[in-house]
Design a protein around this motif. Structure first.
Motif, PDB file in Angstrom:
ATOM      1  N   TYR A   1       5.153  21.889  -7.460  1.00 46.26           N
ATOM      2  CA  TYR A   1       5.521  21.351  -8.777  1.00 46.26           C
ATOM      3  C   TYR A   1       6.146  22.475  -9.587  1.00 46.26           C
ATOM      4  O   TYR A   1       5.646  23.603  -9.607  1.00 46.26           O
ATOM      5  CB  TYR A   1       4.279  20.825  -9.487  1.00 46.26           C
ATOM      6  CG  TYR A   1       4.504  20.283 -10.893  1.00 46.26           C
ATOM      7  CD1 TYR A   1       4.655  18.915 -11.117  1.00 46.26           C
ATOM      8  CD2 TYR A   1       4.553  21.133 -11.991  1.00 46.26           C
ATOM      9  CE1 TYR A   1       4.843  18.411 -12.396  1.00 46.26           C
ATOM     10  CE2 TYR A   1       4.752  20.640 -13.278  1.00 46.26           C
ATOM     11  CZ  TYR A   1       4.890  19.272 -13.471  1.00 46.26           C
ATOM     12  OH  TYR A   1       5.083  18.788 -14.730  1.00 46.26           O
ATOM     13  N   SER A   2       7.264  22.181 -10.249  1.00 41.73           N
ATOM     14  CA  SER A   2       7.879  23.162 -11.143  1.00 41.73           C
ATOM     15  C   SER A   2       8.667  22.403 -12.201  1.00 41.73           C
ATOM     16  O   SER A   2       9.732  21.855 -11.928  1.00 41.73           O
ATOM     17  CB  SER A   2       8.802  24.110 -10.362  1.00 41.73           C
ATOM     18  OG  SER A   2       9.306  25.118 -11.219  1.00 41.73           O
ATOM     19  N   LYS A   3       8.094  22.372 -13.402  1.00 45.05           N
ATOM     20  CA  LYS A   3       8.693  21.556 -14.454  1.00 45.05           C
ATOM     21  C   LYS A   3       8.124  21.987 -15.803  1.00 45.05           C
ATOM     22  O   LYS A   3       6.926  22.249 -15.918  1.00 45.05           O
ATOM     23  CB  LYS A   3       8.382  20.066 -14.204  1.00 45.05           C
ATOM     24  CG  LYS A   3       9.032  19.097 -15.160  1.00 45.05           C
ATOM     25  CD  LYS A   3       8.666  17.671 -14.755  1.00 45.05           C
ATOM     26  CE  LYS A   3       9.226  16.639 -15.728  1.00 45.05           C
ATOM     27  NZ  LYS A   3       8.815  15.267 -15.357  1.00 45.05           N
ATOM     28  N   GLY A   4       8.992  22.046 -16.798  1.00 47.49           N
ATOM     29  CA  GLY A   4       8.530  22.308 -18.160  1.00 47.49           C
ATOM     30  C   GLY A   4       7.758  23.596 -18.323  1.00 47.49           C
ATOM     31  O   GLY A   4       6.815  23.659 -19.118  1.00 47.49           O
TER      32      GLY A   4
ATOM     33  N   THR B   1       4.432  25.995 -13.044  1.00 47.51           N
ATOM     34  CA  THR B   1       4.627  25.984 -11.596  1.00 47.51           C
ATOM     35  C   THR B   1       3.274  25.862 -10.916  1.00 47.51           C
ATOM     36  O   THR B   1       2.302  26.488 -11.338  1.00 47.51           O
ATOM     37  CB  THR B   1       5.326  27.271 -11.112  1.00 47.51           C
ATOM     38  OG1 THR B   1       6.536  27.465 -11.856  1.00 47.51           O
ATOM     39  CG2 THR B   1       5.668  27.181  -9.634  1.00 47.51           C
TER      40      THR B   1
END
Length: 260
Positions: free
Chosen positions: A28-31, A34
């Motif tokens: 996951y890598s968002k906003g 990570t």
């Protein structure tokens, strides 16, 4: 197995795990958040690592937020209960924490030894599960095992910091695949953002709630009863109940559980 209070080499090893990219797979890598995963020998015991950059928050404030039990009750919506049991040294204690699991799973709880260390511009907090004779497993909870869990906080200048969270927990049960996916894709990122938002509000809250009380910084303020390390043993996972929840289906969650 006797309990060992972490020394400098344990903190150094934990820091290396947080910073090293070797063997980690990004999930996951968002906003600004990570999440990495690392599967160990047992598929039921997953290792997760998370990172968030916290603008307008000092490393010391993050450190205070993660220590302050009174404030945690304000922002940690997954927590059912938490309390300190006793102290071992000036920078190690024993505590209890219970966690609300996604429906329809049983809720989990932990008894852990926590140790902390300010190191230059870094702050570290690590814990692992222990057995305390006066705090056995409780009815209606599954006693889970923290093999290694902790935080690394690094200062990025006068008013910015980076928070790493690394955790390896045995949930004492066979979990369905949707739970594993949900943790890395939703629960973990949301938890990191909650810590960040809580840290932004903490200085104002603390000014109104015992502003000078920080026993994690000033050991002379600690009023917890002393515990001898000989009273404790390492919590072995195979001595606890193991339940099979792998067949449970995901239930629709309330809007509060959606990513923010």
């Amino acid at each position: 197995m006797p309990v060992q209070i972490p020394d400098d080499s344990d903190f150094s090893s934990f820091k290396d795990q947080c910073l090293s990219p070797d063997g980690w797979v990004s999930r996951y890598s968002k906003g600004g958040v990570t999440v990495w995963c690392r599967e160990e020998e047992s598929r039921s015991v997953q290792k997760l690592k998370m990172r968030i950059v916290c603008k307008d928050v000092t490393a010391e404030t993050l450190y205070d937020v993660l220590h302050d039990t009174s404030y945690r009750k304000k922002w940690d919506t997954n927590m059912i209960d938490t309390y300190d049991i006793g102290r071992l040294t000036a920078n190690a204690d024993i505590g209890y924490y219970s966690w609300r699991c996604p429906t329809p799973l049983k809720n989990r709880d932990f008894v852990t030894m926590r140790s902390w260390l300010p190191l230059g511009n870094d702050y570290l907090i690590i814990n692992y599960s222990v057995k305390h004779p006066q705090h056995p497993p409780k009815k209606d909870y599954v006693r889970a095992v923290s093999l290694l869990t902790g935080y690394l906080i690094q200062s990025n200048g006068a008013n910015c910091s980076t928070l790493y969270y690394l955790t390896q927990v045995d949930p004492r049960g066979s979990l369905p695949k949707w739970v594993v996916n949900r943790v890395s894709q939703l629960v973990a990122p949301k938890a990191m953002r909650k810590i960040y938002k809580a840290s932004l509000k903490y200085p104002e809250w603390k000014r109104k709630h015992n502003p000078s009380l920080k026993p994690w910084m000033f050991p002379e303020q600690n009023t917890l009863p002393c515990i001898n390390v000989s009273e404790l043993t390492v919590q072995r996972a195979d001595s606890l109940e193991n339940i099979d929840e792998s067949g449970l289906s995901e239930e629709k969650q309330h809007s509060d559980d959606e990513e923010t």
